[in-house]
Design a protein around this motif. Structure first.
Motif, PDB file in Angstrom:
ATOM      1  N   SER A   1       0.705  -1.164  -0.052  1.00  0.00           N
ATOM      2  CA  SER A   1      -0.029  -0.009  -0.125  1.00  0.00           C
ATOM      3  C   SER A   1       1.027   1.180   0.061  1.00  0.00           C
ATOM      4  N   PHE A   2       0.852   2.017  -0.987  1.00  0.00           N
ATOM      5  CA  PHE A   2       1.506   3.203  -0.989  1.00  0.00           C
ATOM      6  C   PHE A   2       1.114   4.165   0.324  1.00  0.00           C
ATOM      7  N   TYR A   3      -0.265   4.409   0.655  1.00  0.00           N
ATOM      8  CA  TYR A   3      -0.636   5.079   1.555  1.00  0.00           C
ATOM      9  C   TYR A   3       0.102   4.450   2.932  1.00  0.00           C
ATOM     10  N   LEU A   4       0.212   3.191   3.124  1.00  0.00           N
ATOM     11  CA  LEU A   4       0.896   3.014   4.348  1.00  0.00           C
ATOM     12  C   LEU A   4       2.538   3.306   4.479  1.00  0.00           C
ATOM     13  N   GLN A   5       2.936   3.125   2.979  1.00  0.00           N
ATOM     14  CA  GLN A   5       4.294   3.245   2.770  1.00  0.00           C
ATOM     15  C   GLN A   5       4.791   4.853   3.234  1.00  0.00           C
ATOM     16  N   SER A   6       3.824   5.889   2.593  1.00  0.00           N
ATOM     17  CA  SER A   6       4.000   7.111   3.121  1.00  0.00           C
ATOM     18  C   SER A   6       3.964   7.557   4.474  1.00  0.00           C
ATOM     19  N   LYS A   7       2.928   6.614   5.195  1.00  0.00           N
ATOM     20  CA  LYS A   7       2.782   6.900   6.595  1.00  0.00           C
ATOM     21  C   LYS A   7       4.246   6.301   7.233  1.00  0.00           C
ATOM     22  N   VAL A   8       4.938   5.414   6.751  1.00  0.00           N
ATOM     23  CA  VAL A   8       6.179   4.783   7.481  1.00  0.00           C
ATOM     24  C   VAL A   8       7.199   5.866   7.169  1.00  0.00           C
ATOM     25  N   VAL A   9       7.308   6.335   6.054  1.00  0.00           N
ATOM     26  CA  VAL A   9       8.358   7.723   5.548  1.00  0.00           C
ATOM     27  C   VAL A   9       7.911   8.814   6.382  1.00  0.00           C
ATOM     28  N   ARG A  10       6.697   9.222   6.760  1.00  0.00           N
ATOM     29  CA  ARG A  10       6.483  10.476   7.479  1.00  0.00           C
ATOM     30  C   ARG A  10       6.930  10.318   8.936  1.00  0.00           C
ATOM     31  N   ALA A  11       6.360   9.019   9.258  1.00  0.00           N
ATOM     32  CA  ALA A  11       6.936   8.528  10.557  1.00  0.00           C
ATOM     33  C   ALA A  11       8.574   8.674  11.007  1.00  0.00           C
ATOM     34  N   LYS A  12       9.115   8.040  10.137  1.00  0.00           N
ATOM     35  CA  LYS A  12      10.833   8.261  10.014  1.00  0.00           C
ATOM     36  C   LYS A  12      11.066   9.573  10.043  1.00  0.00           C
TER      37      LYS A  12
END
Length: 130
Positions: A94-105
């Motif tokens: 999921s691109f959405y979940l991947q973007s959440k991970v990037v934002r968290a980092k």
């Protein structure tokens, strides 16, 4: 008939006004609570700016990357790499979940940068590190 219509309008306006005032008080209380949790002062302002920039609080970012302390840099990097790869779109992620991970980092990196700047300021003033 006009009398009843006027009463309905006045009653409706009063109800909307009270609801608006109540919502305003709740928003003010929530804002004050968020400022208190952020630490207030300069530190609170920095946290609020970082939260607004990334759209995540530090606590949310740490939960996403499954870490308990900011000092666990190896764990942060390990979990980040795993989650980004696991949510890669080419692998059906999921691109959405991947973007959440990037934002968290990004949010954790921002907090680490702020902490590093604070330590440098204390060191320049001759205060011991805590």
């Amino acid at each position: 008939m006009a009398k009843y219509l006027a009463q309905i309008i006045i009653l409706g306006t009063t109800m909307v006004g009270k609801a608006f005032a109540r919502a305003l008080r709740q928003e003010l209380a929530a804002s004050q609570e968020a400022a208190r949790r952020a630490g207030g002062g300069q530190k609170g302002a920095q946290r609020a700016a970082a939260n607004a920039k990334t759209g995540l609080t530090l606590e949310e970012a740490m939960k996403i990357l499954n870490v308990e302390k900011l000092e666990e840099s190896e764990q942060i990097d390990k979990h980040y790499k795993y989650l980004v790869e696991a949510n890669d779109r080419s692998k059906g992620g999921s691109f959405y979940l991947q973007s959440k991970v990037v934002r968290a980092k990004e949010r954790i990196d921002e907090e680490l940068q702020n902490l590093g700047e604070q330590k440098q300021k204390k060191y320049r003033r001759g205060q011991p590190e805590t």
